[in-house]
Write a protein that holds these residues in place. Structure first.
Motif, PDB file in Angstrom:
ATOM      1  N   MET A   1     -30.906   9.065 -25.462  1.00 42.09           N
ATOM      2  CA  MET A   1     -30.280   7.807 -25.837  1.00 42.09           C
ATOM      3  C   MET A   1     -30.766   6.636 -24.991  1.00 42.09           C
ATOM      4  SD  MET A   1     -28.535   8.588 -28.471  1.00 42.09           S
ATOM      5  CE  MET A   1     -27.114   7.570 -28.861  1.00 42.09           C
ATOM      6  N   GLU A   2     -31.136   6.922 -23.748  1.00 39.14           N
ATOM      7  CA  GLU A   2     -31.668   5.846 -22.912  1.00 39.14           C
ATOM      8  C   GLU A   2     -32.998   5.358 -23.458  1.00 39.14           C
ATOM      9  OE1 GLU A   2     -32.834   4.815 -18.268  1.00 39.14           O
ATOM     10  OE2 GLU A   2     -32.399   6.881 -18.857  1.00 39.14           O
ATOM     11  N   GLU A   3     -33.822   6.282 -23.921  1.00 36.31           N
ATOM     12  CA  GLU A   3     -35.105   5.881 -24.493  1.00 36.31           C
ATOM     13  C   GLU A   3     -34.899   4.987 -25.715  1.00 36.31           C
ATOM     14  OE1 GLU A   3     -36.906   9.646 -25.206  1.00 36.31           O
ATOM     15  OE2 GLU A   3     -37.590   9.904 -23.134  1.00 36.31           O
ATOM     16  N   LYS A   4     -33.939   5.352 -26.575  1.00 37.47           N
ATOM     17  CA  LYS A   4     -33.647   4.528 -27.743  1.00 37.47           C
ATOM     18  C   LYS A   4     -33.060   3.187 -27.323  1.00 37.47           C
ATOM     19  CE  LYS A   4     -34.059   5.061 -31.539  1.00 37.47           C
ATOM     20  NZ  LYS A   4     -35.095   4.553 -32.478  1.00 37.47           N
ATOM     21  N   ARG A   5     -32.177   3.202 -26.334  1.00 32.87           N
ATOM     22  CA  ARG A   5     -31.597   1.952 -25.856  1.00 32.87           C
ATOM     23  C   ARG A   5     -32.673   1.004 -25.340  1.00 32.87           C
ATOM     24  NH1 ARG A   5     -31.124  -0.212 -21.340  1.00 32.87           N
ATOM     25  NH2 ARG A   5     -31.812   1.683 -20.292  1.00 32.87           N
ATOM     26  N   ALA A   6     -33.582   1.531 -24.536  1.00 31.92           N
ATOM     27  CA  ALA A   6     -34.639   0.698 -23.977  1.00 31.92           C
ATOM     28  C   ALA A   6     -35.529   0.121 -25.080  1.00 31.92           C
ATOM     29  CB  ALA A   6     -35.473   1.506 -22.988  1.00 31.92           C
ATOM     30  N   ALA A   7     -35.840   0.939 -26.080  1.00 30.58           N
ATOM     31  CA  ALA A   7     -36.670   0.470 -27.195  1.00 30.58           C
ATOM     32  C   ALA A   7     -35.955  -0.622 -27.987  1.00 30.58           C
ATOM     33  CB  ALA A   7     -37.028   1.638 -28.105  1.00 30.58           C
ATOM     34  N   LEU A   8     -34.661  -0.460 -28.191  1.00 27.48           N
ATOM     35  CA  LEU A   8     -33.893  -1.460 -28.931  1.00 27.48           C
ATOM     36  C   LEU A   8     -33.765  -2.755 -28.143  1.00 27.48           C
ATOM     37  CD1 LEU A   8     -31.135   0.844 -30.425  1.00 27.48           C
ATOM     38  CD2 LEU A   8     -32.843  -0.445 -31.718  1.00 27.48           C
ATOM     39  N   GLU A   9     -33.635  -2.653 -26.836  1.00 31.30           N
ATOM     40  CA  GLU A   9     -33.584  -3.861 -26.018  1.00 31.30           C
ATOM     41  C   GLU A   9     -34.886  -4.640 -26.108  1.00 31.30           C
ATOM     42  OE1 GLU A   9     -32.428  -2.794 -22.062  1.00 31.30           O
ATOM     43  OE2 GLU A   9     -30.298  -3.138 -22.492  1.00 31.30           O
ATOM     44  N   ARG A  10     -36.001  -3.916 -26.093  1.00 29.54           N
ATOM     45  CA  ARG A  10     -37.299  -4.597 -26.222  1.00 29.54           C
ATOM     46  C   ARG A  10     -37.427  -5.266 -27.588  1.00 29.54           C
ATOM     47  NH1 ARG A  10     -38.996   0.197 -23.555  1.00 29.54           N
ATOM     48  NH2 ARG A  10     -39.612   1.143 -25.544  1.00 29.54           N
ATOM     49  N   ALA A  11     -37.002  -4.568 -28.632  1.00 28.56           N
ATOM     50  CA  ALA A  11     -37.138  -5.103 -29.985  1.00 28.56           C
ATOM     51  C   ALA A  11     -36.245  -6.310 -30.219  1.00 28.56           C
ATOM     52  CB  ALA A  11     -36.829  -4.019 -31.014  1.00 28.56           C
ATOM     53  N   SER A  12     -35.122  -6.364 -29.520  1.00 27.16           N
ATOM     54  CA  SER A  12     -34.159  -7.439 -29.758  1.00 27.16           C
ATOM     55  C   SER A  12     -34.209  -8.538 -28.699  1.00 27.16           C
ATOM     56  CB  SER A  12     -32.737  -6.854 -29.811  1.00 27.16           C
ATOM     57  OG  SER A  12     -32.413  -6.214 -28.589  1.00 27.16           O
ATOM     58  N   GLU A  13     -35.171  -8.456 -27.791  1.00 24.24           N
ATOM     59  CA  GLU A  13     -35.250  -9.434 -26.708  1.00 24.24           C
ATOM     60  C   GLU A  13     -35.356 -10.849 -27.271  1.00 24.24           C
ATOM     61  OE1 GLU A  13     -37.784 -10.192 -22.575  1.00 24.24           O
ATOM     62  OE2 GLU A  13     -38.388  -8.636 -23.999  1.00 24.24           O
ATOM     63  N   GLY A  14     -34.516 -11.731 -26.767  1.00 27.47           N
ATOM     64  CA  GLY A  14     -34.543 -13.119 -27.185  1.00 27.47           C
ATOM     65  C   GLY A  14     -33.796 -13.423 -28.474  1.00 27.47           C
ATOM     66  N   THR A  15     -33.220 -12.420 -29.109  1.00 24.94           N
ATOM     67  CA  THR A  15     -32.530 -12.637 -30.379  1.00 24.94           C
ATOM     68  C   THR A  15     -31.030 -12.847 -30.201  1.00 24.94           C
ATOM     69  OG1 THR A  15     -32.089 -10.276 -30.753  1.00 24.94           O
ATOM     70  CG2 THR A  15     -34.212 -11.156 -31.542  1.00 24.94           C
ATOM     71  N   GLY A  16     -30.488 -12.486 -29.070  1.00 29.73           N
ATOM     72  CA  GLY A  16     -29.047 -12.543 -28.878  1.00 29.73           C
ATOM     73  C   GLY A  16     -28.338 -11.254 -29.225  1.00 29.73           C
ATOM     74  N   VAL A  17     -29.090 -10.275 -29.752  1.00 29.13           N
ATOM     75  CA  VAL A  17     -28.501  -8.968 -30.050  1.00 29.13           C
ATOM     76  C   VAL A  17     -28.184  -8.268 -28.727  1.00 29.13           C
ATOM     77  CG1 VAL A  17     -28.910  -6.701 -31.068  1.00 29.13           C
ATOM     78  CG2 VAL A  17     -29.699  -8.751 -32.251  1.00 29.13           C
ATOM     79  N   GLN A  18     -26.979  -7.737 -28.618  1.00 33.81           N
ATOM     80  CA  GLN A  18     -26.563  -7.034 -27.413  1.00 33.81           C
ATOM     81  C   GLN A  18     -26.628  -5.528 -27.635  1.00 33.81           C
ATOM     82  OE1 GLN A  18     -22.611  -8.603 -26.883  1.00 33.81           O
ATOM     83  NE2 GLN A  18     -23.326 -10.432 -25.818  1.00 33.81           N
ATOM     84  N   VAL A  19     -27.229  -4.824 -26.692  1.00 39.87           N
ATOM     85  CA  VAL A  19     -27.355  -3.369 -26.763  1.00 39.87           C
ATOM     86  C   VAL A  19     -26.632  -2.786 -25.557  1.00 39.87           C
ATOM     87  CG1 VAL A  19     -28.934  -1.417 -26.904  1.00 39.87           C
ATOM     88  CG2 VAL A  19     -29.606  -3.632 -27.863  1.00 39.87           C
ATOM     89  N   ALA A  20     -25.702  -1.890 -25.810  1.00 36.52           N
ATOM     90  CA  ALA A  20     -24.909  -1.341 -24.706  1.00 36.52           C
ATOM     91  C   ALA A  20     -24.537   0.100 -24.990  1.00 36.52           C
ATOM     92  CB  ALA A  20     -23.636  -2.171 -24.506  1.00 36.52           C
ATOM     93  N   ARG A  21     -24.214   0.816 -23.922  1.00 34.83           N
ATOM     94  CA  ARG A  21     -23.675   2.161 -24.032  1.00 34.83           C
ATOM     95  C   ARG A  21     -22.157   2.095 -23.954  1.00 34.83           C
ATOM     96  NH1 ARG A  21     -25.002   7.214 -19.927  1.00 34.83           N
ATOM     97  NH2 ARG A  21     -23.549   8.720 -20.850  1.00 34.83           N
ATOM     98  N   THR A  22     -21.476   2.703 -24.890  1.00 35.21           N
ATOM     99  CA  THR A  22     -20.020   2.644 -24.924  1.00 35.21           C
ATOM    100  C   THR A  22     -19.415   3.744 -24.056  1.00 35.21           C
ATOM    101  OG1 THR A  22     -19.802   4.126 -26.841  1.00 35.21           O
ATOM    102  CG2 THR A  22     -20.137   1.776 -27.285  1.00 35.21           C
ATOM    103  N   ASP A  23     -18.119   3.633 -23.822  1.00 35.19           N
ATOM    104  CA  ASP A  23     -17.432   4.625 -22.995  1.00 35.19           C
ATOM    105  C   ASP A  23     -17.428   6.008 -23.638  1.00 35.19           C
ATOM    106  OD1 ASP A  23     -16.891   2.719 -21.082  1.00 35.19           O
ATOM    107  OD2 ASP A  23     -14.885   2.263 -21.839  1.00 35.19           O
ATOM    108  N   ASP A  24     -17.546   6.054 -24.958  1.00 34.75           N
ATOM    109  CA  ASP A  24     -17.560   7.360 -25.636  1.00 34.75           C
ATOM    110  C   ASP A  24     -18.983   7.826 -25.947  1.00 34.75           C
ATOM    111  OD1 ASP A  24     -18.038   5.438 -27.539  1.00 34.75           O
ATOM    112  OD2 ASP A  24     -16.680   6.276 -29.043  1.00 34.75           O
ATOM    113  N   ASN A  25     -19.945   7.334 -25.146  1.00 34.47           N
ATOM    114  CA  ASN A  25     -21.330   7.813 -25.206  1.00 34.47           C
ATOM    115  C   ASN A  25     -22.005   7.538 -26.543  1.00 34.47           C
ATOM    116  OD1 ASN A  25     -21.425   8.695 -22.574  1.00 34.47           O
ATOM    117  ND2 ASN A  25     -20.814  10.785 -23.061  1.00 34.47           N
TER     118      ASN A  25
END
Length: 219
Positions: A81-105
């Motif tokens: 999931m970290e790999e997917k999170r990092a990829a999504l952060e790169r793809a959404s950089e500068g767009t205002g899209v927020q990527v986060a891990r929730t408390d329920d994983n």
């Protein structure tokens, strides 16, 4: 019997304290993978200590075994999931899209209105497509998606409730065109019922017009 119970309680208290400390300390500087490992180890250690105490074994030994198992489980989850999170952060950089891990994983993408949809519309904006492209890319077969559409409080529920669902369905349909099976996706529309900001201001209404995408792993 009483003499043995006191040291056992002390050992369990020590295990619990160490486990909580392991999870709590350093979390701000840990990567998602490291945090997952620590949390898994802490939970496993406590569970192992409890089982060891109940079954008459060593609480300390049970904690070690439980911690090791928990660490492996947390690490395996976090790595994917970290790999997917990092990829999504790169793809959404500068767009205002927020990527986060929730408390329920789960991984959560919060897509604001200026990236997702025009007011009163359910047509995906071009700015959103690269983010959705990355959601679909190399998606683990065990991952399931939940897409939730939201509106501001302008207009009635009779308009907002179906509009929010239509937006979620538009995201699902776009992902389906990229090969993500619709059976892996759950959609929902919450209308204006779950605001994250005050609807009395323009900025607050803009924040409430959003789409949330959750990615979760299934066993």
């Amino acid at each position: 019997m009483q003499a043995n119970a006191t040291p056992l309680r002390h050992r369990f208290s020590l295990v619990a304290l160490v486990s909580v400390t392991l999870v709590a300390t350093g979390c701000s500087s840990m990567s998602e993978r490291e945090r997952g490992t620590a949390q898994g180890a802490g939970a496993g250690a406590v569970a192992g200590a409890v089982i060891g105490s109940i079954t008459g074994g060593s609480a300390g030994r049970g904690a070690v075994i439980g911690g090791a198992v928990g660490a492996v489980a947390g690490n395996l989850w976090s790595k994917r999931m970290e790999e997917k999170r990092a990829a999504l952060e790169r793809a959404s950089e500068g767009t205002g899209v927020q990527v986060a891990r929730t408390d329920d994983n789960r991984l959560k993408l919060n897509v604001p209105s200026d990236v997702s949809f025009d007011t009163g519309r359910a047509d995906i904006k071009p700015q959103m497509r690269p983010v959705l492209d990355e959601v679909s890319r190399n998606l683990d077969p065990n991952v399931r998606l939940t897409i939730v559409g939201h509106t501001d409080s302008t207009g009635s529920d009779a308009i907002n409730d179906p509009l929010s669902r239509e937006r979620a369905m538009a995201v699902r349909d776009y992902l389906s065109s990229l090969g993500v099976a619709a059976s892996r996706v759950t959609v929902a529309g919450r209308g204006s019922h779950e605001p994250v900001a005050n609807n009395d201001t323009d900025s607050g209404r803009a924040a409430n017009r959003r789409v949330e995408i959750f990615l979760s792993e299934q066993g």
